[in-house]
Design an enzyme around this catalytic site. Sequence first.
Site, mmCIF file in Angstrom:
data_model
loop_
_atom_site.group_PDB
_atom_site.id
_atom_site.type_symbol
_atom_site.label_atom_id
_atom_site.label_comp_id
_atom_site.label_asym_id
_atom_site.label_seq_id
_atom_site.Cartn_x
_atom_site.Cartn_y
_atom_site.Cartn_z
ATOM 1 N N CYS A 201 0.837 -1.201 0.000
ATOM 2 C CA CYS A 201 0.000 0.000 0.000
ATOM 3 C C CYS A 201 0.870 1.249 0.000
ATOM 4 O O CYS A 201 1.727 1.405 0.881
ATOM 5 C CB CYS A 201 -0.896 -0.015 1.234
ATOM 6 S SG CYS A 201 -1.849 1.496 1.452
ATOM 7 N N CYS A 204 0.173 3.234 3.505
ATOM 8 C CA CYS A 204 0.642 2.792 4.825
ATOM 9 C C CYS A 204 1.693 1.700 4.775
ATOM 10 O O CYS A 204 2.255 1.341 5.804
ATOM 11 C CB CYS A 204 -0.537 2.327 5.673
ATOM 12 S SG CYS A 204 -1.146 0.664 5.246
ATOM 13 N N CYS A 217 -6.314 -1.980 0.509
ATOM 14 C CA CYS A 217 -5.375 -2.268 1.584
ATOM 15 C C CYS A 217 -6.169 -2.779 2.778
ATOM 16 O O CYS A 217 -7.077 -2.092 3.268
ATOM 17 C CB CYS A 217 -4.581 -1.020 1.970
ATOM 18 S SG CYS A 217 -3.533 -1.273 3.431
ATOM 19 N N CYS A 220 -5.236 -0.139 6.096
ATOM 20 C CA CYS A 220 -5.651 1.262 6.296
ATOM 21 C C CYS A 220 -6.933 1.622 5.554
ATOM 22 O O CYS A 220 -7.445 2.734 5.680
ATOM 23 C CB CYS A 220 -4.528 2.225 5.894
ATOM 24 S SG CYS A 220 -4.302 2.386 4.103
ATOM 25 N N ASP A 338 21.394 0.241 -16.145
ATOM 26 C CA ASP A 338 21.177 -0.958 -15.344
ATOM 27 C C ASP A 338 20.199 -1.878 -16.079
ATOM 28 O O ASP A 338 19.054 -1.515 -16.307
ATOM 29 C CB ASP A 338 20.605 -0.531 -13.986
ATOM 30 C CG ASP A 338 20.353 -1.690 -13.040
ATOM 31 O OD1 ASP A 338 20.353 -2.847 -13.491
ATOM 32 O OD2 ASP A 338 20.143 -1.423 -11.840
#
Length: 412
Positions: A201, A204, A217, A220, A338
Amino acid sequence: MAGNSDPLSPRAKLAVTAGKAVAAASRAAGRGSGSVIGGRVALRLDPDLLGRLAQNLDVVLVSATNGKTTTTRLIAEALRAAGPVVSNALGANMPAGITSALAGGSESKFGVIEVDEKYLAGVARDTSPKCIALLNLSRDQLDRAAETRMLAENWREGLAGSKAVIVANCDDPLVVWAASSSPNVIWVAAGQMWKDDAWSCPSCGGVMQRPGDDWFCGECGFRRPTPTWALSGDHVLDPHGSAWPIHLQLPGRANKANAASSAAVAAVFGVPPQVALERMYQVQAVAGRYDVVQFQNRDLRLLLAKNPAGWLETFSLIDPPPAPVILSVNARGADGTDTSWLWDVDYTRLTGHPIFVIGDRKLDLAVRLEVANQHFQVCDDLDQAVQMCPPGRIEVIANYTAFQDLRRRVGN
């Protein structure tokens, strides 16, 4: 709104003229479009030029990890139903390139601007957009791009209290979290194939639950908003529940999603979905993407895929096996140096395709394909790969600079 009712200051005019001169010199020297160097010179002479150029335009900003160049083109086509449009159609999407593009549109009504994710907050501050389209956020250019949660936070802070109408994809939790700081959001159910950057999430840090197409979520209560626009198969559903057919020359589910978001943006400016979607049909290719070109007596379809989310969408639109596939990967500055992201791509989706590998980092890609148990051949260059391909149309998938190399080689 259109035209020069508020003329540029002498300094701004000088900056525009100097920028155009430098851009023309760069083009004459064969160094590309010149838009970035021209914009840099102009901004050096007048640091406030971007805001001055935007003040007489109804501005739309488009930002995302994937699909922003195509969506910018689709929105620009749709808004031409309501007036002249200036746009950075070639994808120069940082402040210098955007400044260059707007400098060429003094008689336009609309500015439709693609913006690099990292620059969205600053460009929004400078241009006072009427509308901002947020499509998705996923990992990209790992050596220099911020982690996706940080980018979402940057958007969230930069757009807090914005007067712009935000048109946002409600299927991407990172986009929803970023857009939720804005008072005026239109949610579009545009879908999300790639989910690996949104398992925790953003609000949170809790674990995201994903039943079906929904998400929330469990800790929360942060959850998917209810959309007012939606992609449904080959149709866009508008806020009244009417279904409008999508007819595109561009392939794949991702472009239908781009069209759905574009229709929602066009409606903000009073262009009805039917008119907007009909105009989008005009777009055949975007900066060479999806073009089918003739090369060595073969048909090559050129496809751009810059990161794991993009590769996943691209695999869904190639011809079925045994269509030959050429993969080309570079790791130059514009790509990010990368290449560890290759390990996030599910190459088992290419099973059954004869695969040919080229590009600066062909050996990195070869190791990845070996681990995925794919049959492939490493080739020196495009010419050799095409000669080795079995009959049929060839799908060529490349990341950013590899794609530009291919376009130069095939004369596109």
